[in-house]
Write an enzyme that holds these catalytic residues in place. Structure first.
Site: not given
Length: 843
Positions: A245, A552, A556
């Protein structure tokens, strides 16, 4: 002791895993505390991905949907409202937002009663443990077979009259030897066979893995990584790519609004409210105050204002506060009719507000270019409505300029609506989709999220280690590109072209085969949805990559689950993401991900070191005892001595080599392949060189003792034999102590490098040496040994020390890179092929 310590370790880790941090409202103030500190009467805000922390009732909620499968076993998502307000702890928030009042905690909850009757089992076996159990079993079978063969040979020799005692007398004569003496002889032979089994079975191999994993997990905890699944420790060392990310992982997640546009005007500074028309300012404040999951708390004693929520929410609320927004007053001046919570698929969130008798405002906030695309008008600096068509290029250019500066762009828009068109019934209102077209643009803000310090170095280390870092983010492609260049994921602007840098939508539209072709080249994916991340992970895994994924959000979870190693964020991560992951990164920092790779490689390297060390000892001891037993009917190393050697190998040896810390050289190697052999050619070479040296020296001592006897006192043949066996035992143990140093560095010449930094290793070697002196000098009657003079001690020490230069010389022997078994098969195939193509006569 090792097993007990490991169980304590897992218990501590389990307690840490369950220690969820969450926000609670007490006295109107939002505070962060542990799930263990919640009390009845607390008010807890809930959002997508949260775990319901205790039993309670819903106070307010919008589109709140709860996954109660963990409690009821039903996979159906349950909608919660004033008619069905009861919430059970342990369930997950699948959709919507709400606040709940806690009514029961701990053992007084449904979840607590359920958990009281069961306990979590951490006795899982990792793939490496399974493989090592296989190796241990195979070697054990070989040992048992050899022991059985030796038993048969010795019994045959004994009963056929070929076994003689120290005085040269035949030990068994049919019809003359008493039954007691015959039984004693058979028991002695059986003891020799048992001794060979003791030597051969490497029961320390699985223990070495347990020790290595327990030690590594404790150290990884200090490096801000909580391991939820043991197997992830090993797999992480094999990772070939990391899909990371951007926000919070590569960046600090400390966001502030640094640029703002209202109408066609750029606010400079961004919190200068004097340039805004009062109506525009009022609408901006209304949209920000109501369309948020954050909170603004102003202490009554006039202290500093506290802002809570996600980093993006905090940045926007902070900006609005500086513009003069009164959070409580703005919220109380309108009523929320319906909420569309922020959705990572749509990249925006909305709210419908009732103003007075008939007015309704629908506010939207989200990714700038997506919200801008839904706008048909904008409010200029005078508060007048203007068509956006002719000025759309200006706004797009403003968004791109901010993105190039690596700013996250968020647009705020609204539209007036008629109350008559809003569903009147609560059931219909809950299913109502907020209108998201014909919006009026109010403002565009650019939020700065600086790169984390140390990320560039961490990315460079990964690249050096053969691990490719890919950025997968929901942000604008230009923002993603700017951060990727800053972090070193993209080495230059020339590299920032398709397909190295791609939008999630484009990747999604490719066919499966095309996706696999493009996936290998992707370095940055912008405007990606969680499903795009999942597709990328699947494509990379099909290409044979070992994929680690950081995430997070709740969405996901599929990608984290699909990846070989799922790494969730401990601070920003939702409970759903954490549950789906293998490792939790406690500080949300990419540098901690690199530390996990180091530890993963260290686990594998330490186990290889121990295997080399253990198998060398096993092979040497087995050959010496088998050759001596078959040729002379006696073994130089008895059961008690070999049990002591086993203690050195299995427990102390495992502890010494399992606690070797990771070195920088580990990050200069290529990742270990999925199916790479556990025992490499280099290990075989080192093992064989050492085993040949030890076997040769000890067999020479065993059979040529008379010619090299350094004992002054030669009272009897029996004493001389005891001295010989003690010397062989002592030399063998000292060889293992120095071989432990050799095993530290499998493929490096200088084996003493960094040894003084590992105090545990030095301590274990020192303790082993001291215990060996005690055994020889003071515990002789318990271990069938006699005292040795200083010459014999020096002789043993010299042979032990010489194993080090020999190991260094052995490393000069070249070995093929491919496993010998594969090389052998390749030569056989080549030979068969050449024979089949040769002329018949030549054949």
């Amino acid at each position: 002791v090792s097993d007990y310590r490991q169980s304590l370790q897992f218990k501590n880790l389990n307690a840490e895993k369950q220690n969820i941090q969450l926000e609670v409202i007490r006295g109107g103030r939002t505070i962060k505390l542990s799930i263990f500190d919640i009390v009845v009467g607390d008010v807890v805000p809930l959002k997508i991905g949260d775990q319901v922390p205790a039993d309670g009732v819903l106070i307010t909620g919008h589109s709140l949907a709860i996954d109660e499968s963990s409690m009821t076993g039903e996979s159906k998502i349950v909608q919660k409202d004033h008619k069905a307000p009861f919430l059970m702890s342990g369930c997950k928030v699948a959709d919507g937002v709400g606040t709940m009042l806690i009514t029961g905690v701990g053992i007084n909850t449904e979840w607590g009663l359920l958990m009281a009757s069961i306990s979590e089992d951490n006795g899982e076996e990792t793939p490496l443990q399974v493989r090592l159990n296989g190796v241990a079993t195979f070697v054990g079978i070989v040992g048992l077979t050899v022991a059985a063969s030796v038993l048969a040979v010795l019994l045959g020799r004994y009963f056929s009259g070929n076994t003689k005692d120290e005085d040269g007398q035949v030990q068994f004569v049919a019809g003359k030897t008493s039954i007691d003496n015959a039984v004693d002889g058979v028991i002695k032979i059986f003891t020799i066979a048992v001794t060979i089994v003791v030597v051969a079975v490497p029961e320390g191999l699985p223990l070495a893995v347990t020790l290595t994993l327990a030690y590594s997990m404790r150290k990884m905890m200090a490096d801000k990584a909580l391991v939820r699944r043991l197997s992830a420790c090993e797999t992480m060392g094999s990772a070939t790519t990391i899909c990371s990310d951007k926000t919070g992982t590569l960046t600090l997640n400390q966001m502030t609004v640094v640029e703002a546009y209202a109408g066609r005007k750029k606010l400079d500074p961004p919190d200068d409210s004097s340039k805004l028309h009062p109506e525009v300012l009022s609408l901006i404040n209304e949209g920000i105050a109501q369309n948020t999951t954050g909170n603004v708390f102003v202490p009554k004693d006039g202290g500093e204002t506290e802002i809570s929520g996600s980093p993006t929410e905090k940045a926007i609320l902070s900006w609005a506060t500086k513009l003069g927004m009164n959070f409580e007053l703005t919220r109380s001046s309108s009523t929320i009719l319906h909420v569309f919570p922020f959705n990572s698929e749509k990249k925006r969130g909305g709210v419908a507000l009732k103003l007075g008798a008939s007015g309704v405002h629908i506010h939207w906030k989200g990714a700038a270019e997506i919200v801008l695309g839904a706008c048909t008008q904008y409010l200029d600096s005078n508060g007048q409505l203007q068509s956006i068509e002719k000025d759309k290029a200006f706004f797009m250019e403003a968004i791109e300029d901010m993105a190039v500066q690596s700013l996250r762009c968020v647009a705020i828009a609204y539209r007036p609506y008629e109350l008559d068109e809003v569903p009147s019934k609560q059931e219909d209102l809950d299913k109502w989709s907020l209108p998201e077209q014909e919006l009026v643009l109010l403002a565009i803000v650019g939020i700065k999220d600086p790169c984390r310090p140390g990320v560039e170095e961490a990315v460079r280390l990964c690249s050096q280690a053969g691990v490719k870092v890919r950025m997968v983010t929901g942000d604008n492609l230009n923002t993603a590109k700017a951060i990727a260049l800053e972090c070193g994921i993209l080495s230059s602007r020339e590299e920032a072209v398709e397909p190295n840098i791609i939008e999630g939508k484009k990747f999604r539209e490719l066919s499966e085969i095309e996706r696999e072709q493009v996936a290998k080249k992707i370095t940055v994916m912008g405007r990606s949805s969680p499903n795009d991340k999942l597709l990328l992970v699947q494509a990379l895994r099909k290409l044979g990559e070992v994929v680690a994924v950081t995430g997070d959000g709740t969405n996901d979870a599929p990608a984290l689950h699909e990846a070989d190693i799922g790494l969730s964020m401990g601070i920003q991560g939702t409970e759903v993401a954490k549950e789906s992951s293998d490792i939790i990164i406690l500080d949300d920092n990419f540098a901690s991900v690199v530390k996990v790779v180091r530890w993963g490689r260290s686990v594998y390297a330490n186990i290889q070191k121990f295997i080399q060390f253990q198998l060398t000892v096993n092979v040497a001891a087995l050959v010496i005892n088998v050759v001596a037993a078959v040729s002379a009917g006696e073994v130089p190393l008895n059961a008690v001595q070999l049990l002591w050697v086993n203690l050195i190998m299995d427990t102390l040896g495992a502890l010494a080599l399992a606690t070797e810390p990771p070195t920088d050289s580990l990050m200069r190697r290529s990742p270990v392949g999925r199916r790479e052999s556990l025992i490499t050619n280099v290990m075989w070479r080192n093992l064989i060189v050492q085993a040949i040296y030890q076997v040769t020296v000890l067999l020479v001592l065993n059979f040529g003792w008379q010619s090299i006897n350094l004992e002054e006192d030669q009272d009897s043949k029996s004493h001389s034999l005891q001295v010989k066996n003690t010397l062989i035992f002592n030399t063998f143990v000292l060889c293992q102590i120095f071989n432990e140093f050799n095993a530290r560095k499998i493929d490096e010449m200088y084996v003493f490098k960094g040894v003084t930094k590992n105090r545990l290793f030095m301590g274990i070697v020192g303790v082993t040496f001291v215990l060996q002196i005690l055994i020889i000098e003071f515990l002789g009657k318990f271990t069938s040994t006699v005292r040795l003079n200083w010459k014999l001690w020096l002789f043993s020490l010299g042979i032990g020390i010489f194993s080090w230069p020999l190991a260094v010389l052995g490393k000069l022997i070249p070995v093929p890179k491919t496993p010998w078994s594969r090389t052998f098969k390749k030569h056989i195939r080549r030979l068969k092929k050449s024979r089949s193509t040769a002329p018949a006569q030549q054949q």
